[in-house]
Design an enzyme around this catalytic site. Structure first.
Site, PDB file in Angstrom:
ATOM      1  N   ARG A  72      46.849  -2.845  -6.520  1.00  0.00           N
ATOM      2  CA  ARG A  72      47.948  -3.771  -6.238  1.00  0.00           C
ATOM      3  C   ARG A  72      47.875  -5.080  -7.015  1.00  0.00           C
ATOM      4  NH1 ARG A  72      49.765   0.771  -5.470  1.00  0.00           N
ATOM      5  NH2 ARG A  72      50.346   1.446  -3.391  1.00  0.00           N
ATOM      6  N   ASP A 130      62.835   5.956  -2.526  1.00  0.00           N
ATOM      7  CA  ASP A 130      62.846   4.628  -1.915  1.00  0.00           C
ATOM      8  C   ASP A 130      63.157   3.527  -2.921  1.00  0.00           C
ATOM      9  OD1 ASP A 130      62.119   6.095   0.244  1.00  0.00           O
ATOM     10  OD2 ASP A 130      60.284   5.004   0.702  1.00  0.00           O
ATOM     11  N   SER A 135      52.828  11.218   2.925  1.00  0.00           N
ATOM     12  CA  SER A 135      53.113  10.303   1.824  1.00  0.00           C
ATOM     13  C   SER A 135      51.884  10.215   0.919  1.00  0.00           C
ATOM     14  CB  SER A 135      53.452   8.917   2.380  1.00  0.00           C
ATOM     15  OG  SER A 135      53.586   7.981   1.339  1.00  0.00           O
TER      16      SER A 135
END
Length: 407
Positions: free
Chosen positions: A97, A17, A180
Site C-alpha cells: 500500500r 469495483d 476476494s
C-alpha cells in the site's frame, strides 16, 4: 460534493469495483479521472485494464511496472527486520500500500490533480494505509473514498449501477463471488464469503500459489541463498535482481507447498478477520535471513531486533510506513545489517523451509570456543564460577528470605 475538485487520480485495477468508482467519480464530482494501475507482480495481464479505461473514455491512463521498486525499497527493508504481524503474518498486503499511495501522490502532482481516490472499503485496513501514507507525503492532498460516501453498499446495487451505466460485469460477479483476492509478488491474500467462518476449513480451491504440501514432491530440494548486507542477492549461485530473486523463491516454495497461512487477525479498525495467505518466497526468505543473522549478529543486537520487531510490524500493518518512528526503527535495523552477508542452505520439503547450513566471512561463530574437545585456551572454565555467583546473588538473597518467612 466539493466543486473545487476538477481532476482525480484513481487507483485502478480494471475490476468491477474500481470501474464503477471511475464512473461514479465523474458523476459525483464532475471531474476528469486519471487512472493508475501498478504492476506489483500480481500475475495478471494488465492490458485489459488499459482497454477498459479507454472504453470508459479515460484520456490519461498510467500502467507502471513497479516490481523492482516494490521488492528493493519496501519488501527487502521489511525483511531486514524479520517483520511478522501477530507472530505469523508476513504483511504481504500491508507492504504494497505505501508504494501505491506514493505513486498516486506523485502522479497527482505531475498532472495537477486536486485529489486521489481508492477503492478500499470502510471496514478494512487498506483505507487507513492509503490515506495515512498519502497525508505523510502530501499533507494538503484530498482523498476520496467512495465506499464511505456512496449508497452502493451491496453487490446487487453495484451490479445494478454497472448495468445501468453500461459497465461490463464479469460473469463470476453476477452471483456470489466465493472469496476476494489480493495478490502481489510477495503474497496472495484471500478473504470473505466462504472464508468468513473461522470454524470451517478453507476449501482447497482457495489456494492459488502453492500446492498442497501432501501433494508436494516426496523428495526434499536443497537450495542456497546468498545475502549482502541483509538483502537476498542470489539463488543457487545465480545473481538476481530483487524482483527476479523473489520470483525464483516463489516458484521453489510454491512447488513444495511452502508458505500457507490460515489466520484470524486483528484489524487496525477494530474487528477480527479471517484470511488465507500464501507467501512461499517470503517464508523461505525469512527463514534464510534469520539463519544468516544467527552467525553474523551479536547477541545483544539480535535480541534488540527481536524486541522491536513486533512494534515495527504493527506500524507497517497499520499504515505508518512513512511515519518518523518507522523510519527511525529502519535506521537502527539497517545499521544491524552491515555484516549480514554470506550464504544459507535451506531444505524445502512438504510445506517446510528448514535452514540446514550457513556460512559468512563475517561469522561470529567460533568452533574453538564451543567445541567439546580441548580448545586453544581462549576460554577459561574457571571464569564461569564467578559469573554464576554474581548472577545468582539476588536469587540467593531472595531464596533466603523465602526460607525465613515461608512465603
Amino acid at each position: 460534493m466539493s466543486k473545487d475538485i476538477k481532476k482525480v487520480v484513481l487507483a485502478y485495477s480494471g475490476g468491477l469495483d474500481t470501474s464503477i468508482i471511475l464512473k461514479w467519480l465523474r458523476e459525483a464530482y464532475d471531474c476528469e479521472v486519471v487512472t493508475f494501475t501498478a504492476d506489483l507482480g500480481q500475475g495478471e495481464e494488465l492490458e485489459p485494464a488499459r482497454a477498459k479505461a479507454e472504453m470508459m473514455g479515460v484520456k490519461d491512463i498510467r500502467i507502471e511496472d513497479v516490481r523492482e521498486e516494490f521488492v528493493s525499497d519496501f519488501v527487502f527493508p521489511m525483511f531486514r527486520a524479520n517483520a511478522v504481524y501477530e507472530g505469523v503474518y508476513l504483511l504481504g498486503t500491508s507492504i504494497a500500500r505505501p508504494l501505491i499511495a506514493k505513486r498516486l501522490v506523485e502522479i497527482a502532482e505531475e498532472t495537477g490533480a486536486d485529489a486521489i481516490a481508492h477503492g478500499a472499503t470502510g471496514k478494512g485496513n487498506d483505507q487507513v494505509r492509503f490515506e495515512l501514507c498519502a497525508y505523510a507525503l502530501n499533507p494538503a492532498i484530498k482523498v476520496i473514498a467512495p465506499w464511505r460516501e456512496w449508497d452502493l453498499q451491496s453487490r446487487t446495487k453495484l451490479i445494478e449501477y454497472a448495468e445501468k451505466n453500461q459497465i461490463p460485469v464479469p460473469k463470476d460477479k453476477r452471483g456470489e463471488a466465493p472469496f476476494s483476492v489480493d495478490a502481489n509478488l510477495l503474497h496472495t491474500s484471500s478473504e470473505g464469503k466462504v472464508l468468513e467462518d473461522p470454524g470451517v476449513e478453507a476449501p482447497d480451491y482457495v489456494y492459488q500459489r502453492t500446492v498442497d504440501p501432501v501433494d508436494a514432491p516426496n523428495e526434499p530440494e536443497t537450495i542456497t541463498i546468498g545475502f549482502e548486507k541483509g538483502d537476498g542477492v542470489s539463488v543457487n549461485g545465480e545473481k538476481l535482481s530483487p524482483a527476479a530473486f523473489l520470483t525464483k523463491l516463489n516458484e521453489l516454495g510454491g512447488k513444495h507447498g511452502v508458505g500457507r497461512l490460515d489466520l484470524v487477525e486483528n484489524r487496525f479498525v477494530g474487528m477480527k478477520s479471517r484470511g488465507i495467505y500464501e507467501t512461499p518466497g517470503g517464508t523461505i526468505l525469512l527463514a534464510a535471513h534469520r539463519g544468516i543473522e544467527s552467525i553474523t549478529l551479536d547477541r545483544g543486537a539480535a535480541h534488540l531486533k527481536d524486541e522491536i520487531m513486533p512494534r515495527y510490524a504493527e506500524l507497517i500493518y497499520n499504515g505508518f510506513w512513512f511515519a518518523p518512528e518507522r523510519e527511525m526503527l529502519q535506521a537502527l535495523i539497517d545499521k544491524s545489517q552491515e555484516y549480514v552477508t554470506g550464504e544459507v542452505t535451506v531444505k524445502l520439503y512438504k510445506g517446510s523451509a528448514q535452514v540446514v547450513a550457513r556460512t559468512s566471512p563475517y561469522s561470529l561463530y567460533s568452533e574453538d570456543l564451543v567445541t567439546f574437545e580441548e580448545g586453544t585456551g581462549t576460554y577459561d572454565h574457571h571464569d564461569a564460577e564467578g559469573f554464576i555467583k554474581l548472577n545468582g546473588l539476588r536469587l540467593r538473597t531472595f531464596g533466603a528470605r523465602k526460607a525465613k518467612f515461608g512465603f
